[in-house]
Design a protein around this motif. Structure first.
Motif, PDB file in Angstrom:
ATOM      1  N   VAL A   1      28.026  17.142  -4.940  1.00  0.00           N
ATOM      2  CA  VAL A   1      29.411  17.324  -4.526  1.00  0.00           C
ATOM      3  C   VAL A   1      30.096  18.022  -5.694  1.00  0.00           C
ATOM      4  N   VAL A   2      30.674  19.191  -5.448  1.00  0.00           N
ATOM      5  CA  VAL A   2      31.174  20.037  -6.530  1.00  0.00           C
ATOM      6  C   VAL A   2      32.644  20.386  -6.312  1.00  0.00           C
ATOM      7  N   GLY A   3      33.432  20.252  -7.388  1.00  0.00           N
ATOM      8  CA  GLY A   3      34.797  20.766  -7.428  1.00  0.00           C
ATOM      9  C   GLY A   3      35.009  21.432  -8.770  1.00  0.00           C
ATOM     10  N   MET A   4      35.707  22.570  -8.788  1.00  0.00           N
ATOM     11  CA  MET A   4      35.896  23.307 -10.037  1.00  0.00           C
ATOM     12  C   MET A   4      37.293  23.907 -10.078  1.00  0.00           C
ATOM     13  N   ILE A   5      37.711  24.340 -11.277  1.00  0.00           N
ATOM     14  CA  ILE A   5      38.976  25.048 -11.416  1.00  0.00           C
ATOM     15  C   ILE A   5      38.699  26.531 -11.634  1.00  0.00           C
ATOM     16  N   ASP A   6      39.732  27.348 -11.371  1.00  0.00           N
ATOM     17  CA  ASP A   6      39.486  28.783 -11.276  1.00  0.00           C
ATOM     18  C   ASP A   6      39.385  29.509 -12.605  1.00  0.00           C
ATOM     19  N   THR A   7      39.446  28.770 -13.717  1.00  0.00           N
ATOM     20  CA  THR A   7      39.193  29.412 -15.011  1.00  0.00           C
ATOM     21  C   THR A   7      37.713  29.351 -15.377  1.00  0.00           C
ATOM     22  N   LYS A   8      36.910  28.764 -14.511  1.00  0.00           N
ATOM     23  CA  LYS A   8      35.486  28.608 -14.800  1.00  0.00           C
ATOM     24  C   LYS A   8      34.653  29.541 -13.923  1.00  0.00           C
ATOM     25  N   ALA A   9      33.527  29.996 -14.463  1.00  0.00           N
ATOM     26  CA  ALA A   9      32.609  30.849 -13.717  1.00  0.00           C
ATOM     27  C   ALA A   9      31.686  29.962 -12.895  1.00  0.00           C
ATOM     28  N   ALA A  10      32.062  29.723 -11.640  1.00  0.00           N
ATOM     29  CA  ALA A  10      31.348  28.757 -10.812  1.00  0.00           C
ATOM     30  C   ALA A  10      29.885  29.128 -10.628  1.00  0.00           C
ATOM     31  N   GLU A  11      29.638  30.424 -10.384  1.00  0.00           N
ATOM     32  CA  GLU A  11      28.246  30.827 -10.170  1.00  0.00           C
ATOM     33  C   GLU A  11      27.389  30.538 -11.396  1.00  0.00           C
TER      34      GLU A  11
ATOM     35  N   ARG B   1      16.866  22.819  -7.395  1.00  0.00           N
ATOM     36  CA  ARG B   1      16.680  21.456  -7.901  1.00  0.00           C
ATOM     37  C   ARG B   1      17.395  20.409  -7.055  1.00  0.00           C
ATOM     38  N   VAL B   2      18.269  20.862  -6.155  1.00  0.00           N
ATOM     39  CA  VAL B   2      19.060  19.941  -5.356  1.00  0.00           C
ATOM     40  C   VAL B   2      18.935  20.290  -3.887  1.00  0.00           C
ATOM     41  N   GLY B   3      19.298  19.326  -3.034  1.00  0.00           N
ATOM     42  CA  GLY B   3      19.262  19.540  -1.598  1.00  0.00           C
ATOM     43  C   GLY B   3      20.594  20.018  -1.075  1.00  0.00           C
ATOM     44  N   ARG B   4      21.308  19.130  -0.423  1.00  0.00           N
ATOM     45  CA  ARG B   4      22.586  19.505   0.171  1.00  0.00           C
ATOM     46  C   ARG B   4      23.675  19.652  -0.895  1.00  0.00           C
ATOM     47  N   VAL B   5      24.601  20.589  -0.646  1.00  0.00           N
ATOM     48  CA  VAL B   5      25.731  20.815  -1.540  1.00  0.00           C
ATOM     49  C   VAL B   5      27.006  20.864  -0.702  1.00  0.00           C
ATOM     50  N   ALA B   6      27.989  20.068  -1.111  1.00  0.00           N
ATOM     51  CA  ALA B   6      29.307  20.111  -0.478  1.00  0.00           C
ATOM     52  C   ALA B   6      30.346  20.387  -1.546  1.00  0.00           C
ATOM     53  N   THR B   7      31.261  21.291  -1.263  1.00  0.00           N
ATOM     54  CA  THR B   7      32.320  21.625  -2.216  1.00  0.00           C
ATOM     55  C   THR B   7      33.631  20.987  -1.766  1.00  0.00           C
ATOM     56  N   VAL B   8      34.482  20.659  -2.739  1.00  0.00           N
ATOM     57  CA  VAL B   8      35.782  20.065  -2.455  1.00  0.00           C
ATOM     58  C   VAL B   8      36.852  20.795  -3.267  1.00  0.00           C
ATOM     59  N   THR B   9      38.061  20.783  -2.755  1.00  0.00           N
ATOM     60  CA  THR B   9      39.218  21.223  -3.522  1.00  0.00           C
ATOM     61  C   THR B   9      39.726  20.031  -4.312  1.00  0.00           C
ATOM     62  N   ILE B  10      39.794  20.160  -5.625  1.00  0.00           N
ATOM     63  CA  ILE B  10      40.233  19.022  -6.442  1.00  0.00           C
ATOM     64  C   ILE B  10      41.693  18.726  -6.121  1.00  0.00           C
ATOM     65  N   PRO B  11      42.016  17.520  -5.665  1.00  0.00           N
ATOM     66  CA  PRO B  11      43.391  17.216  -5.267  1.00  0.00           C
ATOM     67  C   PRO B  11      44.360  17.291  -6.450  1.00  0.00           C
TER      68      PRO B  11
END
Length: 436
Positions: free
Chosen positions: A341-351, A360-370
């Motif tokens: 489960v991943v949430g990030m801010i836009d100053t970071k290079a997510a890729e 290395r991982v199976g399912r991935v879900a992204t969230v908007t950090i509240p």
């Protein structure tokens, strides 16, 4: 009698004193500290720590070693996870609410309407706290960079430490590794020894050149000290001899390097093997490959599913997490599936963060950090995750993300699985708050 204003309300006001959250210069904080009577000159001997990754873990280990040796230790770190109070530890204890509120109000009144960033004015408050309480040592973490960071007002620390430098915060520190290393090396002071953790060649060259220019003696990983895992033990060696210790309490192969820097620092400060042993065995540092073992979020997971949390958010952090997952997989037969489960801010290079985790991982879900204005929207982050090699979907909430990554898990059998929530310290703080 005047009502006490909660620290949260004061902190909210302080955010309005400067139009930018980050504006690197020392002028404003030096002005305020002068008006406050220069508390930064009255603090205990300082260990000043800069670097891109591992600062917090290294400080946690140094603190564990110092406290085991009987020292009273002040600690200043950032950012906080759940409460601002986490940033300021006075003689071993988190600062209490009445003291924090009073210090913030004092700084606010002395500063007046002068422009100053949130970090600068709260750093001044921390120096007031540290100057007014007796202690043997102050562990001081750089907020961003080093050269122009508000913590870099200490004229002569007892010791400096530079943990591994990598690409991050380019908009503030420079586009190249050499430029970023130059900012980190700005904490070096004439005659003050510096422990240098493992570095890319370009970063190390810059640190060495700066040290030569200012006359700062270096203790360099791979040259003056080394640390390695060997047969289930941590082996550390420097000019004073060899230590055979337990592996670090903090999980992950990257913690070997952080432990090495902490041990080199403790040896520089004159501490013995007992303090070094405590440094690696007693340190605690939340949201760094932390397994959550109880709480509401853990309770809602099926039997056999572990919940892990990490606040790392750059390419090096992604590589470190990948190494941890590889180490976990090597111990399992068959391997335990891992979902993100991943949430990030836009100053970071997510890729760059997510790419090392692909495969290395199976399912991935992204969230908007509240409640985080800089948060990458979940849909856009899912696109970036897919470009980094993941089969990712966007989820509306943390709970929906957990449901998605575990949708194919057979919770009736107690089959093992791991869910790792990662990508941001902001997200980590909210997870810790929600999990109690």
């Amino acid at each position: 009698m005047r009502d006490t204003v909660p620290s949260d309300a004061i902190l909210e006001r302080l955010l309005s004193l400067h139009p930018k959250v980050i504006d690197l210069t020392l002028d404003r904080v030096e002005r305020l500290l002068a008006r406050l009577g220069h508390p930064e000159r009255a603090v205990p001997p300082v260990v000043h720590v800069a670097g891109t990754n591992g600062k917090g873990s290294t400080i946690a280990m140094i603190r564990a070693g110092l406290e085991a040796a009987g020292e009273r230790v002040h600690v200043y770190t950032s950012p906080h996870l759940a409460r601002f109070h986490e940033r300021i530890r006075v003689a071993g204890r988190l600062i209490e609410e009445p003291a924090l509120a009073a210090l913030l109000e004092e700084c606010e009144q002395v500063n007046g309407a002068e422009p100053i960033t949130f970090f600068e004015i709260t750093t001044a408050a921390a120096f007031l706290a540290f100057a007014r309480a007796p202690a043997d040592r102050l562990l001081l973490e750089v907020g961003l960079g080093g050269r122009l960071d508000a913590t870099n007002v200490i004229a002569r620390p007892a010791l400096t430490v530079i943990t591994p430098v990598s690409i991050d915060h380019q908009q503030y520190l420079g586009e190249t590794l050499a430029e970023i290393a130059g900012e980190k090396a700005g904490i070096l002071k004439p005659g003050v020894p510096c422990v240098v953790g493992p570095q890319p060649d370009a970063a190390r060259a810059v640190i060495e050149a700066r040290a030569a220019a200012v006359g700062a003696p270096l203790s360099i990983h791979g040259q003056d000290w080394m640390a390695r895992a060997e047969r289930g033990r941590l082996v550390f060696e420097d000019g004073a001899g060899l230590l055979d210790l337990d592996l670090p309490n903090l999980p992950g192969p990257h913690q070997i390097d952080n432990a090495g820097a902490a041990l080199a620092a403790l040896r520089q400060l004159g501490h013995d093997e007992a303090a070094c042993a405590a440094a690696v065995s007693r340190a605690e540092w939340p949201a760094r490959m932390q397994r959550l073992k109880s709480g509401p979020l853990v309770a809602r997971l099926p039997a056999g599913v572990e919940l892990w949390l990490d606040g790392g958010h750059n390419a090096s952090a992604g590589e470190a997490i990948a190494a941890v997952l590889d180490a976990m997989a090597a111990k399992g037969s068959p391997p335990v599936p891992v979902h993100l489960v991943v949430g990030m801010i836009d100053t970071k290079a997510a890729e760059d963060f997510l790419r090392p985790l692909a495969g290395r991982v199976g399912r991935v879900a992204t969230v908007t950090i509240p409640a985080t204005p800089a948060a990458i929207p979940a849909g856009r982050l899912a696109e970036r995750a897919r470009s980094a090699g993941h089969d990712a979907i966007a989820a509306e909430s943390l709970h929906a993300a957990l449901d998605h990554v575990l949708a194919a898990h057979d919770g009736t059998t107690g089959a093992p699985a791991r869910v790792l929530i990662c990508g941001s310290l902001y997200l980590a703080g909210q997870v810790l708050t929600e999990n109690g």
